[in-house]
Write a protein that holds these residues in place. Structure first.
Motif, mmCIF file in Angstrom:
data_model
loop_
_atom_site.group_PDB
_atom_site.id
_atom_site.type_symbol
_atom_site.label_atom_id
_atom_site.label_comp_id
_atom_site.label_asym_id
_atom_site.label_seq_id
_atom_site.Cartn_x
_atom_site.Cartn_y
_atom_site.Cartn_z
ATOM 1 N N SER A 16 -32.840 83.353 78.620
ATOM 2 C CA SER A 16 -33.458 84.317 79.223
ATOM 3 C C SER A 16 -34.191 85.320 78.282
ATOM 4 O O SER A 16 -35.164 86.001 78.514
ATOM 5 C CB SER A 16 -32.269 85.173 80.250
ATOM 6 O OG SER A 16 -31.445 85.566 79.068
ATOM 7 N N THR A 17 -33.740 85.421 77.014
ATOM 8 C CA THR A 17 -34.268 86.165 76.056
ATOM 9 C C THR A 17 -35.766 85.636 75.696
ATOM 10 O O THR A 17 -36.558 86.249 75.220
ATOM 11 C CB THR A 17 -33.598 86.275 74.768
ATOM 12 O OG1 THR A 17 -33.578 85.025 74.105
ATOM 13 C CG2 THR A 17 -32.245 86.783 74.849
ATOM 14 N N LEU A 22 -33.262 81.192 84.997
ATOM 15 C CA LEU A 22 -32.536 80.157 85.888
ATOM 16 C C LEU A 22 -32.100 80.765 87.294
ATOM 17 O O LEU A 22 -31.365 79.955 88.080
ATOM 18 C CB LEU A 22 -31.526 79.525 85.229
ATOM 19 C CG LEU A 22 -32.011 78.758 83.610
ATOM 20 C CD1 LEU A 22 -30.812 78.079 82.983
ATOM 21 C CD2 LEU A 22 -33.148 77.718 83.862
ATOM 22 N N SER A 23 -32.179 81.926 87.389
ATOM 23 C CA SER A 23 -31.539 82.647 88.546
ATOM 24 C C SER A 23 -31.941 82.204 89.816
ATOM 25 O O SER A 23 -31.274 82.380 90.860
ATOM 26 C CB SER A 23 -31.407 84.065 88.594
ATOM 27 O OG SER A 23 -32.686 84.686 88.444
ATOM 28 N N SER A 122 -28.438 80.184 80.461
ATOM 29 C CA SER A 122 -27.987 79.241 79.663
ATOM 30 C C SER A 122 -28.072 79.437 78.159
ATOM 31 O O SER A 122 -29.239 79.889 77.690
ATOM 32 C CB SER A 122 -28.443 77.888 80.029
ATOM 33 O OG SER A 122 -27.837 76.820 79.184
ATOM 34 N N THR A 123 -27.214 79.107 77.346
ATOM 35 C CA THR A 123 -27.198 79.137 75.801
ATOM 36 C C THR A 123 -27.550 77.616 75.392
ATOM 37 O O THR A 123 -26.697 76.839 75.694
ATOM 38 C CB THR A 123 -26.054 79.735 75.252
ATOM 39 O OG1 THR A 123 -26.082 81.079 75.612
ATOM 40 C CG2 THR A 123 -26.087 79.803 73.762
ATOM 41 N N PHE A 124 -28.583 77.425 74.793
ATOM 42 C CA PHE A 124 -28.865 76.162 73.976
ATOM 43 C C PHE A 124 -28.396 76.392 72.592
ATOM 44 O O PHE A 124 -28.454 77.231 71.854
ATOM 45 C CB PHE A 124 -30.373 75.881 73.863
ATOM 46 C CG PHE A 124 -31.041 75.609 75.292
ATOM 47 C CD1 PHE A 124 -31.538 74.109 75.388
ATOM 48 C CD2 PHE A 124 -30.901 76.170 76.357
ATOM 49 C CE1 PHE A 124 -32.065 73.730 76.479
ATOM 50 C CE2 PHE A 124 -31.647 75.778 77.400
ATOM 51 C CZ PHE A 124 -32.215 74.520 77.639
ATOM 52 N N ASN A 125 -27.472 75.340 72.167
ATOM 53 C CA ASN A 125 -27.021 75.484 70.839
ATOM 54 C C ASN A 125 -26.781 73.985 70.311
ATOM 55 O O ASN A 125 -26.968 72.856 71.031
ATOM 56 C CB ASN A 125 -25.818 76.293 70.634
ATOM 57 C CG ASN A 125 -24.708 75.925 71.474
ATOM 58 O OD1 ASN A 125 -24.624 75.007 72.162
ATOM 59 N ND2 ASN A 125 -23.714 77.143 71.619
ATOM 60 N N GLN A 138 -39.392 72.728 82.122
ATOM 61 C CA GLN A 138 -39.332 73.039 83.603
ATOM 62 C C GLN A 138 -38.096 73.770 84.056
ATOM 63 O O GLN A 138 -36.886 73.094 83.576
ATOM 64 C CB GLN A 138 -39.588 71.839 84.591
ATOM 65 C CG GLN A 138 -39.931 72.149 85.977
ATOM 66 C CD GLN A 138 -40.370 71.180 86.849
ATOM 67 O OE1 GLN A 138 -40.400 70.004 86.367
ATOM 68 N NE2 GLN A 138 -40.498 71.080 87.755
ATOM 69 N N ALA A 139 -38.247 74.974 84.662
ATOM 70 C CA ALA A 139 -37.122 75.646 85.111
ATOM 71 C C ALA A 139 -37.503 76.225 86.349
ATOM 72 O O ALA A 139 -38.632 76.558 86.580
ATOM 73 C CB ALA A 139 -36.345 76.564 83.929
#
Length: 139
Positions: A16-17, A22-23, A122-125, A138-139
């Motif tokens: 989101s930053t 994704l809401s 979501s956090t990607f890590n 795509q989201a």
């Protein structure tokens, strides 16, 4: 254009930053390049996935932090030399993870939450010092 970024554990990226919301969607398609430990955490919906964990031998879906995993796939999926494509879709009572870029094709992980979920972010890590290149398409 896709959102591209590199993550080295312990850093992470809250998408989101980067202006990705994704809401109001129920699908996410992304590419990943790296040796192991693609990790996406959906804090608000309380589930997370690991793709290519355990030295790129196993992928897992955990819902509500439950152990053991709600589902797992036991084959290598990642490459450190080329991007691999993955997709996720969800609704209130189902979570799917698949290979490629077409929703519904190549499902490798599936889970059914006990309570309705709502994905907001979501956090990607990664894990264990791994470096991963991500492209969110795509989201």
């Amino acid at each position: 254009l896709p959102l591209e970024f590199t993550i080295t554990h312990p850093d992470d990226k809250l998408i989101s930053t980067e202006g990705v919301s994704l809401s109001h969607v129920n699908f996410l398609q992304f590419d990943a390049k790296g040796y192991s430990d693609v990790t996406l955490i959906f804090h608000d919906a309380q589930f997370h996935i690991i793709i290519g964990g355990w030295g790129n031998t196993k992928s897992t879906l955990y819902i509500r932090g439950n152990y053991p995993a709600d589902d797992e796939y036991n084959e290598p999926l990642l490459s450190s030399s080329e991007y691999k494509q993955f997709w996720m879709s969800w609704n209130s009572f189902q979570v799917y993870v698949g290979l490629g870029n077409v929703r519904g094709n190549g499902v490798i992980l599936y889970g059914e939450p006990q309570c309705p979920i709502k994905v907001i972010d979501s956090t990607f890590n990664s894990n264990f010092g791994a470096t991963l290149d991500y492209r969110v398409n795509q989201a």
